[in-house]
Write a protein that holds these residues in place. Structure first.
Motif, PDB file in Angstrom:
ATOM      1  N   VAL A  89       0.839  -1.195   0.000  1.00 29.54           N
ATOM      2  CA  VAL A  89       0.000   0.000   0.000  1.00 29.54           C
ATOM      3  C   VAL A  89       0.878   1.250   0.000  1.00 29.54           C
ATOM      4  CG1 VAL A  89      -1.765   1.303   1.234  1.00 29.54           C
ATOM      5  CG2 VAL A  89      -1.863  -1.206   1.167  1.00 29.54           C
ATOM      6  N   GLY A  90       1.887   1.271   0.834  1.00 30.41           N
ATOM      7  CA  GLY A  90       2.774   2.425   0.902  1.00 30.41           C
ATOM      8  C   GLY A  90       3.978   2.168   1.782  1.00 30.41           C
ATOM      9  N   GLU A  92       7.105   4.387   4.067  1.00 22.60           N
ATOM     10  CA  GLU A  92       7.684   5.627   4.561  1.00 22.60           C
ATOM     11  C   GLU A  92       9.022   5.319   5.218  1.00 22.60           C
ATOM     12  OE1 GLU A  92       5.079   7.715   7.141  1.00 22.60           O
ATOM     13  OE2 GLU A  92       3.463   7.913   5.660  1.00 22.60           O
ATOM     14  N   ARG A 365       8.555   8.939   1.072  1.00 24.71           N
ATOM     15  CA  ARG A 365       7.248   8.269   0.981  1.00 24.71           C
ATOM     16  C   ARG A 365       7.136   7.655  -0.405  1.00 24.71           C
ATOM     17  NH1 ARG A 365       7.176  12.966   3.037  1.00 24.71           N
ATOM     18  NH2 ARG A 365       6.427  14.063   1.183  1.00 24.71           N
ATOM     19  N   ASP A 367       4.637   4.883  -2.802  1.00 23.33           N
ATOM     20  CA  ASP A 367       3.460   4.017  -2.909  1.00 23.33           C
ATOM     21  C   ASP A 367       3.281   3.565  -4.349  1.00 23.33           C
ATOM     22  OD1 ASP A 367       1.094   5.500  -4.343  1.00 23.33           O
ATOM     23  OD2 ASP A 367       2.003   7.009  -3.049  1.00 23.33           O
ATOM     24  N   ARG A 368       2.607   2.431  -4.501  1.00 23.06           N
ATOM     25  CA  ARG A 368       2.359   1.854  -5.807  1.00 23.06           C
ATOM     26  C   ARG A 368       0.869   1.743  -6.075  1.00 23.06           C
ATOM     27  NH1 ARG A 368       6.351  -0.375  -8.399  1.00 23.06           N
ATOM     28  NH2 ARG A 368       4.970  -1.839  -9.472  1.00 23.06           N
ATOM     29  N   SER A 369       0.069   2.521  -5.374  1.00 20.42           N
ATOM     30  CA  SER A 369      -1.376   2.483  -5.572  1.00 20.42           C
ATOM     31  C   SER A 369      -1.733   3.139  -6.879  1.00 20.42           C
ATOM     32  CB  SER A 369      -2.093   3.187  -4.419  1.00 20.42           C
ATOM     33  OG  SER A 369      -1.661   4.514  -4.320  1.00 20.42           O
TER      34      SER A 369
END
Length: 376
Positions: A89-90, A92, A365, A367-369
C-alpha cells in the motif's frame, strides 16, 4: 548475498527484480529491528529500524539501477492481502544515505512531458496539482557562461564560441564567435538560431514555427537596411518550457545537417549557477534551494557535443522532491547529493546515466497504488 527472505522483501517494497550477481559480492544487504503486526484497517505493518544494502543491481523494464551502498532508517511499510497475495500500500522512511547510486537506460520523452505527472496525480491535493504544468523556474535567474571550441569547421574555421547567460537571458549581442579573419556573429531570427559567417548565414537550429515564447527576434536598422542593429535574445526559462510543451525537446529535431556536422567537431565547457525555484516535467518535480550558498551549480563538459555531454552538480539541494511513473509515486522532503548526468548519443538513440555519488534524503514516501480515474 541477498537471502530469499531479503529478496522477497525488496521485491515487495519496490516492485523490482534483483539482477543476477556474481555470486560473491553482489546483492548484499542486512536488516536490523524487523517487526510485523496487524493494523485496525485490515492492513499489516512491516517495520525495519535499519536496512543496509550494498552492490545491488535492480532492473525495471529497460532501466537499471545500481546501488553501491544505501542505508535506510525508520522504514515502515503498509501491506494488504489481496486474492491471497501480499500487496504493498505504501512505504515511509525517516531518512536514507546512499553512495554510488547509478540509474541508466534509454532516454525517451513523451510528446507532452507533463502528461505523466498530471495522470499520476489526478486525485492529488490541490497544492500538488499546481505542479502539473511544465516549469523550469531555476532557469529564470540562472547565470554563467558556455564556451565551445569548433575544430576544422568549414564555415566557421577554427572557432571559439562564448555565450554568456545573465539573469536567465542569452543576449546574442554579447555572444562571440572568434576565429582567423573577421569574426562571426550569432543571433536569432524567426527562422531559428544562426551564425553570420564571412561567407553567409548558417542556421544552427531551425524553428518549426514562430513566434515562440521567450524569444526576441533580430532587428535591422533603417528600412531595408542590410545591417543588423539587434541580434536578438532568449529568455531561457520561457523558451525551454515552450519547446518542451510543444514536444520539441527530443533528440536533434530542429538541428540542420550542417549543425550536426559542426556538433561532431565541437567541444563544450560551461559553468551555470541555477536559481531557486520549482521545476516540474515528465513526472518529476521539486524545488531547488540554496543559490546564495552556491548550491545547484552546474559544470558542463563535452569532448564532442554530437556524441554526448556531461553535467555535474557538486552540491544538489532539492526540497519537496517527487517522481511519478504509472502507478509508482516517490516523494521526499529534502534531497542533497553530488550528481553527475551523462547523455550519450548511440546512433539514433539517446541514453542517459544518472550518477549520485553520495547523498542524503529525508522524509521519504513511496506508494504503488493506482490513481483513481478522473470522473469529470
Amino acid at each position: 548475498m541477498a537471502t530469499p527472505l531479503a529478496s522477497s522483501i525488496l521485491q515487495l517494497l519496490l516492485g523490482v527484480d534483483l539482477a543476477a550477481s556474481d555470486g560473491t559480492a553482489g546483492n548484499r544487504f542486512a536488516i536490523e529491528g524487523l517487526a510485523w503486526g496487524p493494523e485496525k484497517d485490515g492492513t499489516a505493518s512491516l517495520r525495519i529500524d535499519q536496512l543496509e544494502a550494498a552492490s545491488l543491481h535492480l532492473t525495471s523494464g529497460e532501466l537499471t539501477l545500481e546501488i553501491g551502498r544505501v542505508a535506510v532508517r525508520g522504514l515502515v511499510a503498509q501491506i494488504r492481502s489481496e486474492a491471497g497475495a501480499p500487496q504493498l500500500v505504501g512505504v515511509e522512511a525517516r531518512e536514507a544515505e546512499f553512495w554510488g547510486l547509478k540509474l541508466h537506460g534509454p532516454l525517451r520523452m513523451p510528446p507532452r512531458l507533463h502528461e505523466a505527472w498530471t495522470t499520476a496525480h489526478a486525485t492529488a491535493p490541490a497544492a500538488e496539482a499546481q505542479a502539473d504544468a511544465t516549469s523550469l523556474a531555476p532557469l529564470g535567474t540562472a547565470h554563467g557562461t558556455i564556451r565551445g571550441k569548433i575544430t576544422d569547421a568549414h564555415l566557421l574555421f577554427d572557432a571559439d564560441v562564448t555565450v554568456p547567460l545573465r539573469g536567465g537571458q542569452i543576449d546574442f549581442n554579447d555572444a562571440t564567435v572568434e576565429h582567423v579573419g573577421p569574426d562571426s556573429r550569432m543571433g536569432v531570427s524567426r527562422l531559428g538560431i544562426y551564425v553570420d559567417a564571412p561567407d553567409g548565414r548558417s542556421y544552427i537550429y531551425q524553428f518549426a514555427s514562430a513566434p515562440l515564447a521567450g524569444v526576441t527576434f533580430e532587428r535591422r536598422g533603417a528600412l531595408l537596411s542590410p545591417w543588423i542593429s539587434e541580434r536578438g535574445k532568449l529568455q531561457l526559462q520561457a523558451f525551454a518550457e515552450s519547446m518542451l510543451r510543444c514536444g520539441r525537446g527530443q533528440g536533434g529535431s530542429g538541428l540542420t545537417e550542417q549543425a550536426r556536422l559542426l556538433l561532431g567537431r565541437t567541444s563544450l565547457s560551461g559553468d551555470l549557477q541555477l536559481g531557486d525555484g520549482v521545476f516540474a516535467l515528465s513526472g518529476l518535480q521539486g524545488r531547488l534551494e540554496g543559490r546564495d550558498a552556491g548550491r545547484n551549480r552546474i559544470g558542463l563538459h563535452s569532448e564532442a557535443v554530437g556524441r554526448g555531454v556531461m553535467a555535474e552538480i557538486d552540491s544538489l539541494s532539492v526540497r519537496d522532491a517527487a517522481a511519478a511513473a504509472k502507478n509508482a509515486h516517490l516523494r521526499c522532503d529534502t534531497l542533497q547529493a553530488k550528481l553527475k548526468l551523462q547523455l550519450v548519443s548511440e546512433g539514433a538513440e539517446m541514453r542517459f546515466v544518472l550518477d549520485l555519488g553520495s547523498g542524503t534524503a529525508a522524509g521519504l514516501r513511496f506508494d504503488r497504488s493506482a490513481p483513481q480515474p478522473d470522473k469529470r
